[in-house]
Motif scaffolding. Structure first.
Motif, mmCIF file in Angstrom:
data_model
loop_
_atom_site.group_PDB
_atom_site.id
_atom_site.type_symbol
_atom_site.label_atom_id
_atom_site.label_comp_id
_atom_site.label_asym_id
_atom_site.label_seq_id
_atom_site.Cartn_x
_atom_site.Cartn_y
_atom_site.Cartn_z
ATOM 1 N N ASN A 176 0.838 -1.203 0.000
ATOM 2 C CA ASN A 176 0.000 0.000 0.000
ATOM 3 C C ASN A 176 0.872 1.252 0.000
ATOM 4 O O ASN A 176 1.641 1.480 0.933
ATOM 5 N N ILE A 177 0.705 2.060 -1.031
ATOM 6 C CA ILE A 177 1.470 3.292 -1.189
ATOM 7 C C ILE A 177 0.497 4.461 -1.251
ATOM 8 O O ILE A 177 -0.515 4.400 -1.955
ATOM 9 N N VAL A 178 0.806 5.538 -0.529
ATOM 10 C CA VAL A 178 -0.053 6.720 -0.509
ATOM 11 C C VAL A 178 0.730 7.925 -1.029
ATOM 12 O O VAL A 178 1.849 8.182 -0.581
ATOM 13 N N ILE A 179 0.121 8.645 -1.983
ATOM 14 C CA ILE A 179 0.709 9.879 -2.489
ATOM 15 C C ILE A 179 -0.375 10.957 -2.503
ATOM 16 O O ILE A 179 -1.562 10.655 -2.470
ATOM 17 N N ALA A 180 0.039 12.218 -2.561
ATOM 18 C CA ALA A 180 -0.927 13.326 -2.559
ATOM 19 C C ALA A 180 -0.477 14.399 -3.546
ATOM 20 O O ALA A 180 -0.011 15.475 -3.141
ATOM 21 N N PRO A 181 -0.613 14.154 -4.854
ATOM 22 C CA PRO A 181 -0.174 15.146 -5.845
ATOM 23 C C PRO A 181 -1.231 16.207 -6.114
ATOM 24 O O PRO A 181 -2.408 16.008 -5.844
ATOM 25 N N ASN A 182 -0.788 17.334 -6.636
ATOM 26 C CA ASN A 182 -1.710 18.297 -7.225
ATOM 27 C C ASN A 182 -1.372 18.399 -8.705
ATOM 28 O O ASN A 182 -0.462 17.720 -9.196
ATOM 29 N N GLY A 183 -2.071 19.232 -9.422
ATOM 30 C CA GLY A 183 -1.867 19.312 -10.857
ATOM 31 C C GLY A 183 -0.441 19.629 -11.254
ATOM 32 O O GLY A 183 0.103 19.048 -12.188
ATOM 33 N N ALA A 184 0.194 20.528 -10.532
ATOM 34 C CA ALA A 184 1.561 20.937 -10.857
ATOM 35 C C ALA A 184 2.554 19.800 -10.698
ATOM 36 O O ALA A 184 3.591 19.774 -11.352
ATOM 37 N N TYR A 185 2.245 18.849 -9.826
ATOM 38 C CA TYR A 185 3.181 17.765 -9.526
ATOM 39 C C TYR A 185 2.768 16.422 -10.133
ATOM 40 O O TYR A 185 3.358 15.395 -9.819
ATOM 41 N N THR A 186 1.775 16.425 -11.018
ATOM 42 C CA THR A 186 1.297 15.167 -11.592
ATOM 43 C C THR A 186 2.399 14.443 -12.354
ATOM 44 O O THR A 186 2.586 13.231 -12.224
ATOM 45 N N LYS A 187 3.150 15.176 -13.162
ATOM 46 C CA LYS A 187 4.222 14.554 -13.949
ATOM 47 C C LYS A 187 5.304 13.989 -13.035
ATOM 48 O O LYS A 187 5.862 12.916 -13.303
ATOM 49 N N TYR A 188 5.616 14.708 -11.951
ATOM 50 C CA TYR A 188 6.646 14.222 -11.034
ATOM 51 C C TYR A 188 6.160 12.964 -10.296
ATOM 52 O O TYR A 188 6.957 12.099 -9.926
ATOM 53 N N ALA A 189 4.847 12.876 -10.109
ATOM 54 C CA ALA A 189 4.273 11.678 -9.489
ATOM 55 C C ALA A 189 4.537 10.457 -10.360
ATOM 56 O O ALA A 189 4.801 9.361 -9.844
ATOM 57 N N LEU A 190 4.490 10.627 -11.674
ATOM 58 C CA LEU A 190 4.769 9.507 -12.577
ATOM 59 C C LEU A 190 6.226 9.065 -12.464
ATOM 60 O O LEU A 190 6.530 7.873 -12.570
ATOM 61 N N VAL A 191 7.130 10.007 -12.243
ATOM 62 C CA VAL A 191 8.545 9.650 -12.066
ATOM 63 C C VAL A 191 8.716 8.841 -10.780
ATOM 64 O O VAL A 191 9.393 7.809 -10.763
ATOM 65 N N LEU A 192 8.095 9.300 -9.700
ATOM 66 C CA LEU A 192 8.140 8.556 -8.436
ATOM 67 C C LEU A 192 7.578 7.152 -8.618
ATOM 68 O O LEU A 192 8.204 6.162 -8.206
ATOM 69 N N LEU A 193 6.415 7.044 -9.232
ATOM 70 C CA LEU A 193 5.784 5.734 -9.414
ATOM 71 C C LEU A 193 6.621 4.835 -10.320
ATOM 72 O O LEU A 193 6.754 3.637 -10.065
ATOM 73 N N ASN A 194 7.201 5.413 -11.373
ATOM 74 C CA ASN A 194 8.032 4.602 -12.250
ATOM 75 C C ASN A 194 9.247 4.054 -11.514
ATOM 76 O O ASN A 194 9.630 2.891 -11.693
ATOM 77 N N SER A 195 9.843 4.876 -10.656
ATOM 78 C CA SER A 195 10.993 4.398 -9.876
ATOM 79 C C SER A 195 10.572 3.253 -8.948
ATOM 80 O O SER A 195 11.304 2.280 -8.771
ATOM 81 N N LEU A 196 9.388 3.365 -8.376
ATOM 82 C CA LEU A 196 8.862 2.318 -7.497
ATOM 83 C C LEU A 196 8.658 1.024 -8.269
ATOM 84 O O LEU A 196 9.072 -0.058 -7.830
ATOM 85 N N PHE A 197 8.018 1.111 -9.439
ATOM 86 C CA PHE A 197 7.727 -0.079 -10.228
ATOM 87 C C PHE A 197 9.003 -0.729 -10.772
ATOM 88 O O PHE A 197 9.143 -1.951 -10.763
ATOM 89 N N GLU A 198 9.941 0.083 -11.251
ATOM 90 C CA GLU A 198 11.147 -0.473 -11.873
ATOM 91 C C GLU A 198 12.057 -1.157 -10.863
ATOM 92 O O GLU A 198 12.687 -2.168 -11.171
ATOM 93 N N THR A 199 12.146 -0.604 -9.665
ATOM 94 C CA THR A 199 13.057 -1.179 -8.664
ATOM 95 C C THR A 199 12.388 -2.259 -7.816
ATOM 96 O O THR A 199 13.051 -2.894 -7.002
ATOM 97 N N ASN A 200 11.093 -2.449 -8.011
ATOM 98 C CA ASN A 200 10.348 -3.471 -7.263
ATOM 99 C C ASN A 200 9.410 -4.219 -8.206
ATOM 100 O O ASN A 200 8.220 -4.385 -7.949
ATOM 101 N N SER A 201 9.975 -4.669 -9.311
ATOM 102 C CA SER A 201 9.168 -5.292 -10.363
ATOM 103 C C SER A 201 8.538 -6.616 -9.945
ATOM 104 O O SER A 201 7.637 -7.116 -10.614
ATOM 105 N N ASP A 202 9.008 -7.201 -8.838
ATOM 106 C CA ASP A 202 8.451 -8.462 -8.355
ATOM 107 C C ASP A 202 7.240 -8.246 -7.442
ATOM 108 O O ASP A 202 6.688 -9.215 -6.920
ATOM 109 N N LYS A 203 6.822 -7.013 -7.260
ATOM 110 C CA LYS A 203 5.741 -6.708 -6.316
ATOM 111 C C LYS A 203 4.535 -6.107 -7.034
ATOM 112 O O LYS A 203 4.661 -5.551 -8.134
#
Length: 340
Positions: free
Chosen positions: A9-36
């Motif tokens: 369970n992961i919780v984030i709280a983006p606003n419009g200005a940070y939506t693109k940066y949220a994708l970078v955070l999520l991509n880092s999470l998925f790429e480094t934890n691809s078994d989860k």
């Protein structure tokens, strides 16, 4: 879905200005934890349907689940936040009230972070009957009277038993505004004995902290390197990765031309460590669908920063003094020529 399948369970709280940066955070999470497989909770107030659709598509394509929880901004007006912060920074105060009852633990992450390696050790740690796990500002592992709220692992069962949103509004009244944002409230409530402290260098690494305490960090762990970092944090002020990508070649030119001090005077501390950690952010950004937009926005921002530093260089007293010194040989030559 297999009922026995483990979801992180992961919780984030983006606003419009940070939506693109949220994708970078999520991509880092998925790429480094691809078994989860992840269950991403998005606490939001002002995201557009288009922004939500973009995040949803990205998460679902990576075999994870996404759930949006709308938060009423109006109830947060009892808190006064500073201009460089958005109201979304306070949304973690409501986490125990809005997440589904079956969620036993949840990892909250600020949007200005990336995940660099496996989160299992952090996510599964023993709370030792504490409300949360977080990183203190001490260089040592088990110390820190105050913690940074950017990364918090919440013990949801204990939080639900004892804490509500009203806990914080009552606390804010008691403190009469003498607290630093939501982080101040969380520390006032849990900082003394409600938090299990984990090592900042591994789970909430920042350049500023590492520079300040490098000697103590390496004394505790002589083999420590950036390869040990799980959560990398890019808090302001200063240059954020999306504001300026400084290459190694550019950094070397800045050093050669004695420009680093001018950057520093404008609040932009650039060194080898900065160059390395901001490159890590862009490595993950390159593999998101918003990379072209991020690059274009960064180039515009970088131009403004370089222009600001250039103006500072022209106006600097040392620069003016340097111009005068450079004129001296010409003046001497001119004078001597007249005497001849």
């Amino acid at each position: 879905m297999n009922g026995k399948e483990k979801l992180y369970n992961i919780v984030i709280a983006p606003n419009g200005a940070y939506t693109k940066y949220a994708l970078v955070l999520l991509n880092s999470l998925f790429e480094t934890n691809s078994d989860k497989r992840f269950r991403i909770f998005v606490l939001y107030n002002s995201l557009t349907e288009e922004e939500k659709a973009m995040i949803s598509k990205f998460v679902k394509e990576r075999n994870s689940i996404i759930e949006y929880i709308h938060v009423n901004e109006g109830k947060y007006r009892v808190f006064q936040w500073k201009n460089r912060f958005s109201v979304e920074t306070y949304f973690r105060l409501e986490i125990q009230d809005v997440l589904p009852r079956e969620v036993e633990r949840a990892l909250y992450l600020d949007i200005d972070m990336i995940i660099c390696s496996d989160i299992s050790e952090l996510y599964n740690l023993d709370f030792e009957n504490k409300y949360m796990a977080a990183c203190g500002f001490s260089p040592y592992c088990e110390r820190g009277d105050e913690f940074n709220a950017g990364m918090i692992l919440f013990n949801m069962e204990k939080m639900r038993r004892d804490i509500t949103f009203d806990t914080y509004t009552d606390l804010a009244k008691k403190l009469r505004g003498e607290f630093y944002q939501d982080q101040g409230l969380l520390n006032a409530q849990f900082g003394d004995d409600g938090t299990k402290y984990v090592w900042k260098q591994k789970y909430n690494f920042t350049c500023a902290f590492y520079r300040k305490y490098m000697e103590e960090v390496l004394k505790e762990d002589p083999d420590f390197s950036l390869n040990d970092v799980v959560v990398l944090h890019y808090p302001g002020p200063g240059i954020r990765p999306w504001q300026a990508l400084i290459t190694q070649e550019e950094y070397e030119r800045f050093v050669k031309n004695n420009l680093l001090e001018l950057f520093s005077l404008k609040g932009y501390l650039i060194d080898e460590l900065y160059v390395e950690v901001q490159r890590k952010w862009w490595d993950f950004a390159e593999r998101t669908p918003v990379y072209a937009d991020l690059l274009a926005e960064m180039n515009r921002s970088k131009s403004l920063i370089l222009e600001e530093v250039l103006i500072a260089a022209v106006n600097a007293k040392d620069y003016q003094l340097g111009k005068k010194i450079l004129k001296i040989p010409r003046i001497i030559k001119k004078v001597c020529g007249r005497k001849q």
